[in-house]
Design an enzyme around this catalytic site. Structure first.
Site: not given
Length: 782
Positions: A508, A511, A573
């Site tokens: 996860d 970014e 998300d």
């Protein structure tokens, strides 16, 4: 750990020409535009301590007298920063706080002229304690800027035609005579410091559609839109904002008239921008960032052929997926607040007791969320040198959160359930840890070792980069570009695989690299390396798993060109809304068109209130026919009521026990689909025909497929049309050429027409090619 903090001290006045380098927002301390063009003025911003009473800017054209510009204060409520994060939720609030302009001052410069160089600095006045008239002056260094001009002679652009036949691998590339290049469209943005961008236009025919650019949420066909390719954590509402975790400067151009298609790949990891017939209907305008040298070059691959041939040629360059084991196609279960062994086993017990098959559990909240290497509550001796621990170094209190992780994993394996552990490539420091974490804690020892050993991404001045994003702010970012640092990072996690027998990692949060001048161990700067960060990240954990004899099962949301070869992806998300459902289907189709084989989403969304029964079951039915099927729920700060997306909790929340029965039926169907999915994944890897693919791949000359962008093929033989609107009673499906069988009724339908069927909430329209029906009938009739 003073070596990590020097750039974080608060000066009286702060100006950074590039600001925090949020891709879509400006911070109060930056210049905008960062690289102005001739005839523009620049907006100059600073952030000051709150005791500063006045700020002036000394502005001068080099060689001419200076002008004094007085700055004005900025209204801290003027920017709707939360909207940039996609709406409500804890991450939206965090982003809003990060982008506040409290302490901000601003001024507009005079207009810049071509060929001139300018410099400027700021002087802040602060009252002193000596008296009302006493002040202290604080002055920044000088900053330089010049105006850019779009010119015809800034470098060399090559359009390289790739031959797609196996007998001819030659490449040719003459920019001056390429038939797709619009004459006179090539321009280079040059200022006094070098060439910073190139822009050119490619001709589009009226009957051509443009698909790709990575995972896109807003539309399958991007014609008529503006977009860019930069890896970004858009927290929810990706479709509404046109942003993505997984961009690529690659696209298909497909002609509905039946003429051969083509595709393009801008061979760069720097940011690119695309005007897909939005300004000029017959032109695809491409703009690319460059390094800033005196003369620049950019290469663009142009592929020709059917969409799967274009995709195969692209895969030859950037890599393609490898086959993963069959178990990845079973149901995945997850909840962010499954933060103890008891909760995880309770959820898996409920799956067993309700006879709902499950193939994998993703455990997110297993660690202390500091170093993400050790189960919470484990007892151990701190390795002050940051060395990796062995499994035998840990003991687990019987009354702790995870009394026996190995026994838990063994039991789950005995039940046929694989175990995925959550990761993030960030290392917390004293700036984002609570006061109860002492300097001799393992997390801070690891941070010191990370910096001292050269394993952290660096700022341009050689100091460690601290995350500028809103999630894990100020944390160190692991440099995963070199084997030495990849090995250091994974050594601390190796025991999880070798000794505890974990099956994969949820990779996860890839970014967090913001900054054009960051420094990576492989020699790249941030402008070129940031987009590649999630590729290195997934590769790092895939290699760890391979080295332990496991399949490289990583589960990522961020990616870029090259991610095709590294594991599984999910759409990131999203809220539990019908709009998000529709956008997620689009994301799956577009990601697949760019070579992402193993893809899924948080069915029915993971954020916000628990979805109603209709949305949950419609999403469940659709996810059953996607490459990866999984449910997940967001962290809710342990408040009641919980927000689990388990079928039994959705049923309880909505007072609707029928949810469990329908979910079970689809989970059982998914089990029966696994052999088909595995077979079709192998075909995808061999042929580059996507596993989840838009109808245009198989029917490029059928103009009608573009009127039904939410339909897709799952493999060669199943056509799926998710019901994405609430309250639907009937649903229309376009069946392309051929003969199709409704898998729920066995009714046969001729293709090249629209068919309509009733869609009670437990039915998703699915049709099978008639030639394959005998082989697949048992999957649906069991």
């Amino acid at each position: 750990m003073t070596s990590t903090t020097s750039h974080l001290s608060q000066p009286a006045v702060l100006h950074r020409p590039f600001g925090i380098e949020h891709p879509y927002a400006t911070s109060a301390d930056q210049r905008r535009p960062v690289r102005p063009e001739a005839g523009q003025a620049v907006h100059l911003g600073v952030v000051c301590r709150l005791d500063v009473s006045a700020v002036a800017c000394e502005w001068e054209r080099v060689g001419a007298p200076a002008t004094i510009l007085q700055l004005r204060t900025v209204d801290p409520d003027a920017t709707d920063a939360a909207a940039l994060a996609g709406g409500d939720g804890h991450l939206a609030g965090a982003q809003a706080a990060q982008l506040t302009s409290a302490g901000g001052w601003e001024v507009e410069s005079p207009t810049l002229e071509a060929g001139a160089r300018y410099r400027y600095r700021f002087v802040a006045q602060t009252p002193t304690a000596a008296g009302a008239d006493g002040t202290r002056s604080d002055t920044t260094p000088w900053f330089e800027v010049s105006a850019g001009v779009w010119v015809a002679d800034g470098g060399h652009l090559t359009l390289t035609d790739r031959a797609l036949t196996r007998s001819d691998e030659d490449e040719t590339g003459l920019v001056t005579d390429h038939p797709r290049l619009v004459p006179g469209s090539v321009r280079w943005l040059r200022d006094a410091d070098g060439v910073h961008r190139v822009r050119f236009a490619l001709r589009l025919e009226p009957t051509e559609h443009v698909v790709g650019f990575g995972e896109r949420f807003d539309a399958v066909d991007q014609r008529g839109r503006h977009l860019d390719a930069v890896v970004f954590e858009q927290y929810k509402s990706q479709g509404r904002h046109g942003r993505t975790y997984l961009p690529m400067p690659f696209a298909h151009v497909i002609d509905e008239s039946g003429e051969p298609g083509w595709g393009l790949h801008v061979r760069t990891a720097r940011r690119t921008w695309f005007d897909v017939g939005a300004s000029e209907p017959d032109q695809l305008v491409v703009e690319a960032a460059l390094e800033g040298a005196a003369s620049e070059a950019l290469d663009v691959a142009v592929y020709h052929g059917a969409a799967h041939e274009v995709l195969h040629a692209f895969g030859d360059e950037v890599g393609r997926a490898e086959l993963l084991p069959e178990w990845v196609f079973r149901l995945w279960a997850s909840g962010n607040e499954w933060n103890t062994q008891q909760i995880v086993m309770s959820r898996m017990d409920s799956h067993r007791d309700l006879a709902i098959p499950v193939g994998a559990v993703v455990i997110e909240a297993w660690s202390d969320e500091e170093g993400i290497t050790i189960f919470r509550d484990a007892q151990y001796e701190v390795n002050l040198d940051g060395a990796a621990h062995e499994a035998t170094d840990f003991t687990y209190p019987p009354d702790g959160a995870w009394p026996d992780p190995r026994a838990m994993i063994d039991e789950l394996h005995e039940r046929g359930i694989k175990v995925i552990l959550w990761q993030i490539p960030l290392q917390k420091t004293e700036f984002d840890l609570g006061p109860d974490v002492g300097p001799d804690s393992q997390v801070l020892a690891d941070a010191r070792a990370m910096v001292d050993g050269g394993h952290a991404v660096l700022e341009a001045d050689g100091s460690p980069y601290h995350n500028r994003g809103w999630w894990f702010p100020q944390a160190l970012l692991a440099d995963l570009t070199t084997p030495r640092s990849r090995d250091w990072w994974t050594a601390k996690r190796r025991y999880l695989v070798e000794d505890l027998d974990v099956d994969g990692f949820k990779t996860d949060g890839g970014e967090h690299a913001w900054g054009h001048d960051l420094r990576y161990g492989d020699g790249r700067r941030g402008d070129e390396g940031n987009n590649l960060y999630p590729v290195h990240y997934a590769r790092t954990f895939g290699d760890l798993l391979r080295s332990c004899g496991k399949a490289p099962v990583t589960f990522s949301r961020a990616g870029f060109t090259g991610s095709q070869a590294h594991g599984i992806f999910w759409a990131g998300d999203e809220d539990s809304t019908w709009e998000a459902f529709t956008h997620s289907v689009t994301a799956g189709i577009t990601a697949a068109a760019c070579g992402i084989v193993y893809w899924g989403w948080d069915l029915a969304g993971f954020s916000g209130p628990v979805p109603d029964s209709e949305l949950y079951l419609r999403a469940t039915a659709a996810a059953t026919f996607m490459p990866i099927m999984q449910y997940h729920s967001e962290f809710n700060h342990h408040r009641r009521p919980l927000r689990d997306r388990t079928p039994w909790f959705v049923a309880e929340t909505n007072g609707d026990p029928g949810v469990v029965d329908t979910f079970r039926r689809y989970a059982e169907l998914r089990e029966r689909l696994v052999p088909y999915l595995s077979e079709q994944a192998a075909a995808t890897v061999a042929t580059s025909r996507p596993l989840m693919r838009g109808l245009f791949f198989d029917h490029p000359g059928d103009a009608a497929v573009w009127d039904h962008p939410g339909q897709f093929l799952l493999g060669d033989d199943l056509l799926v049309n998710p019901v994405t609107s609430p309250g639907a009673v009937t649903w229309s499906t376009y069946l392309p050429a051929g003969t199709w069988v409704d898998v729920w009724t066995g009714a046969t339908h001729a293709g090249a027409q629209i068919t309509q069927r009733d869609v009670p909430r437990d039915v998703v329209p699915v049709y099978c090619r008639a030639e394959r029906w005998d082989a697949l009938r048992g999957v649906f009739e069991a």
